[in-house]
Design an enzyme around this catalytic site. Structure first.
Site, PDB file in Angstrom:
ATOM      1  N   LEU A 237     108.269  68.311  65.821  1.00  0.00           N
ATOM      2  CA  LEU A 237     107.573  67.567  64.778  1.00  0.00           C
ATOM      3  C   LEU A 237     107.190  66.183  65.296  1.00  0.00           C
ATOM      4  CD1 LEU A 237     109.974  68.697  61.965  1.00  0.00           C
ATOM      5  CD2 LEU A 237     107.539  69.293  62.137  1.00  0.00           C
TER       6      LEU A 237
ATOM      7  N   PHE B   7     112.432  28.945  63.798  1.00  0.00           N
ATOM      8  CA  PHE B   7     111.748  28.262  64.891  1.00  0.00           C
ATOM      9  C   PHE B   7     112.408  28.618  66.219  1.00  0.00           C
ATOM     10  CE2 PHE B   7     110.851  24.462  67.457  1.00  0.00           C
ATOM     11  CZ  PHE B   7     109.496  24.353  67.263  1.00  0.00           C
TER      12      PHE B   7
ATOM     13  N   HIS C 130     110.856  63.993  70.755  1.00  0.00           N
ATOM     14  CA  HIS C 130     110.599  65.225  70.007  1.00  0.00           C
ATOM     15  C   HIS C 130     111.894  65.766  69.403  1.00  0.00           C
ATOM     16  CE1 HIS C 130     107.170  65.847  73.147  1.00  0.00           C
ATOM     17  NE2 HIS C 130     106.814  64.991  72.213  1.00  0.00           N
TER      18      HIS C 130
ATOM     19  N   CYS D   1     100.663  57.202  70.315  1.00  0.00           N
ATOM     20  CA  CYS D   1     101.205  55.842  70.124  1.00  0.00           C
ATOM     21  C   CYS D   1     102.338  55.504  71.066  1.00  0.00           C
ATOM     22  CB  CYS D   1     101.692  55.587  68.696  1.00  0.00           C
ATOM     23  SG  CYS D   1     101.453  56.860  67.501  1.00  0.00           S
TER      24      CYS D   1
ATOM     25  N   CYS E  49     101.695  61.486  68.140  1.00  0.00           N
ATOM     26  CA  CYS E  49     102.211  60.141  68.392  1.00  0.00           C
ATOM     27  C   CYS E  49     103.247  60.107  69.507  1.00  0.00           C
ATOM     28  CB  CYS E  49     102.745  59.519  67.101  1.00  0.00           C
ATOM     29  SG  CYS E  49     103.833  58.118  67.380  1.00  0.00           S
TER      30      CYS E  49
END
Lengths: 518, 518
Positions: free
Chosen positions: A74, A496, A133, A83, A78
């Site tokens: 599934l 910061f 995977h 990706c 990607c």
């Protein structure tokens, strides 16, 4: 292979997927609870981001989804071709860039680009991707409780029925989630060896490119091109339109665009905007590309490596034939804001329905289909969203550009870094991981701009080049939609040195009754 | 030197600051508009983050502030000795760590830590910091319109009067913003050469340390220690309490703490928690440190370099004597939520008032003083804020820990990465810039956890180890305070691969009526 009654760990899933890949296992991987007599609420045809998240959402709501996918895992393209390798390449591009600029200083050795190999990184990805995977299969089964059949081609029979391997499954609804592939433009010679798209690059590259020509000006062009160039592979982009000004990207601020594209050129990339690719040259293997430039001149670029980055198209012919679903003018499946196609009971999600071809869209339209199927009316608004791409930088933006804001609101103010009117670059890092640059080449640390409607004092756009702001832009998107003001920003707690300085810059202006640029 | 009528660029400011540093210019740098007859609304004694932001805010509201500072630049210790070098060191630590783990693979050469020098990086910082100083002076004058006198010791005469150089200035209010310095514990031998604090490290280090002992367990200890160790300088931390469990840090989740501290140890740092530093050994220069460990054993650590990281104290004696202001039990100036001291018309801001000694606090209490002085009642709530520190990671957290949330809400759910119950590390990067690790050492990519109140479905805490999430945590802090729910998170637009996966993980659970862990 029935897997519902066993729990496979990552290592076992990985081994099983590997056995499929080398042809040792050919049968479907079936995770279905045969003891459950409940009817299927939906069959998700395709288990990529859209199908998997849709199924998970439907299951979480108490429904019963089935996911089918031809791959043995599934997650879709990607983690397999898209990706994940893109991010691996972009991380490499950033790191190579960092090592080049710092070459021979401090602890950095003289940078030797003969050691940077495109093929090596692709090989690393290819050999490791099955672990991702495996995780998808594990999570979907063990954590999300979703049933699935993998490693089996699905055939859509009608709007309730899908045949998978030897079985036939019937559900109240179908959710089509079969994705898209690179659109191959009609250019003579495009089938030659050495011409790749993002998927075949991963699967088939078996030599080290020495020069690259990229056809197209998409995100893939900029992202992969920046990586290739960073490895020392001289890269040329042939784009029909100016980079980042194509129709697929919205709200690209011109100052941001200039910083990004000139940064690519400063790193040695050749970018031919407004050009046309005429022909791929060579015998069996690509040897060159003939192109026409913006000024009408024809050139021939020597190359042994061409990447097509001309956008994507869905494979919908089968679905049109079987179901009669309607497509839009670009060939994508037409859906309404509830992800319903023209055929009752049939939904479409993900790349199949067109842009933006982004992860959040895929997953959220999966969720949208699930909610509507489960009787909760839910519409998805895709009119405004944050966006990003990589060069050797990470580039993120959300909301309106300065120009768009000016046109919409008339009176706006801009706070930006570096500020206008300086005689030299400021030595403040404008992105994460750019502190060394701040002391050596302050002009390349990054760029940032926030745009406010001066009357309502609301933030209406934010733009950043550099690393470290992508995560924040997800929340800025939400806050912009909720009307966050410069006053509220100024009262937040910055961490910061933050990669973007919007909070503290807002605070420097928020005291003003009539706001001014900064 | 009157500068009000001239515009100095960055290069000119930089040159002027350099001339002060080498003693060529000794006179005050005066930026006062003598033609303005308006009275001073406030004198800010100290032009660091608190004083500068306070003055800027007051000016933006239409008031007239004066800032005075003994240094020839504004911005205080941050760009001179504190946050900026800290970030430079932390970037180096991350990069050195990355080059070590990847040593001899891909394009990474064999890592040679003999080339990594603490002294080199400090020298780079020291030679470049005046550019940041120059920017502060430029921005404060040209963009913010704030008047100031620099390079001049100020003497507080009474609650309205400050003498600076030859002048005496009177204002409606005083805002004290003189900061804090490292607290020097009473340890025999602490004055030996080779013993530094974060400030003297920058000013005085003139040799390359070979081994380091850090006394104290503060953020500075963890941040600087991780950098020293990354350069190859074998470092030992002697901390009285467990790291990150001291009183100065709030809401540190135990899983996050374990990931961080064990990560430091895995990189070769020695951490002695619950230890006592007994004596600094050596003749003139430090040669060793004698300490008692948690089990009672005494050890002697050979070292040529000691860093004191035992927290900070303000220098308030003068202010107590002159103004009679009250201090708290730790010696910090006592203020109310409007930043008012015990003396009418006198405010105190920044590190002078105690923890958190963070930039947002300094700047925001400057703003708070300004608003109250200008007649806008405004209170500052410091009870909840996001926080961060660096090791070779960036570590960020906001809201409640898992345990705090459980105690407060009873029923909570946790979503985390990596999930519990896996047989091996997952190959998904859990932070920015960790994609290479995902394919080679997935156990070190990062860690993340979000905690929700199961009943209200609200996010109550978020925790992250890795890079790329710091910017987002600023906005998560705001959203948590506004009661953001798992449902709202699940409807946001993630930018995948996001450094933290809270949005998409929320979406995987948000469909549930009764929420479960993930």
């Amino acid at each position: 292979m029935q897997l519902n009654n066993v729990t496979l760990g990552i290592a076992e899933w990985r081994d099983l997927i590997r056995r499929v890949e080398i042809g040792e296992v050919r049968e479907p991987l079936v995770n279905i609870d045969d003891s459950d007599a409940a009817p299927w609420d939906a069959i998700f045809v395709g288990g990529g981001a859209a199908g998997r998240f849709g199924a998970a959402y439907l299951k979480a709501m108490g429904g019963r989804p089935l996911v089918v996918d031809r791959w043995p895992f599934l997650g879709g393209s990607c983690p397999h071709q898209a990706c994940v390798p893109h991010h691996l390449f972009s991380e490499a591009a950033r790191e190579l860039d960092y090592m080049r600029w710092n070459s021979g200083t401090l602890w950095f050795p003289k940078f030797d680009d003969s050691t940077a190999s495109i093929l090596d990184l692709i090989s690393l990805f290819r050999s490791g991707r099955a672990a991702a995977h495996a995780f998808m299969n594990w999570q979907t089964k063990e954590q999300l409780g979703v049933e699935y059949v993998l490693n089996a081609e699905a055939t859509v029979i009608d709007c309730h029925t899908v045949n998978v391997a030897d079985g036939s499954y019937t559900a109240r609804n179908l959710v089509l989630a079969t994705g898209a592939q690179t659109a191959h433009p009609r250019i003579p010679g495009i089938r030659k060896r050495g011409v790749f798209d993002f998927a075949s690059l991963i699967e088939d590259l078996d030599y080290e490119p020495t020069k690259c020509v990229i056809v197209g000006g998409s995100k893939v062009a900029m992202e992969y091109g920046s990586f290739f160039q960073a490895t020392g592979c001289q890269t040329t982009i042939l784009s029909r339109s100016p980079l980042m000004r194509g129709t697929s990207l919205h709200h690209v601020d011109e100052d941001l665009r200039i910083f990004v594209v000139s940064g690519m050129r400063a790193r040695g990339l050749t970018v031919h905007e407004d050009s046309a690719t005429l022909e791929i040259l060579g015998d069996e293997h690509v040897e060159g590309v003939r192109a026409r430039l913006a000024d009408g001149a024809e050139i021939v670029l020597d190359t042994d490596f061409v990447l097509l980055a001309t956008g994507e198209l869905p494979a919908t012919a089968e679905l049109v034939r079987t179901l009669g679903i309607e497509l839009d003018e670009h060939g994508f499946v037409e859906v309404d804001t509830q992800m319903r196609t023209s055929v009752a009971g049939v939904y479409a999600v993900g790349d199949l329905i067109g842009s933006p071809l982004e992860m959040f869209k895929a997953r959220k339209c999966g969720m949208t289909a699930a909610r509507n199927i489960m009787g909760e009316p839910y519409t998805l608004d895709l009119s405004q969203y944050p966006d990003f791409l990589h060069t050797t930088y990470e580039v993120t933006w959300v909301g309106l550009t300065e120009q768009e804001a000016r046109e919409k609101y008339g009176e706006i103010i801009v706070i930006q870094m570096p500020p206008n009117g300086l005689d030299q670059p400021i030595p403040l890092p404008l992105a994460e991981g750019s502190m060394l640059y701040a002391f050596t080449r302050p002009e390349i640390t990054g760029y940032q701009k926030a745009v406010f409607d001066a009357r309502s004092r609301r933030l209406v756009g934010a733009h950043h080049v550099g690393f470290g702001a992508k995560d924040a832009f997800q929340y800025l998107d939400h806050l912009i939609k909720r009307g966050i003001t410069i006053d509220e920003l100024g009262e937040m707690n910055e961490l910061f040195l933050n990669p973007e300085h919007f909070i503290q810059l807002s605070r420097l202006r928020a005291g003003q009754h009539a706001l001014h640029d900064l």
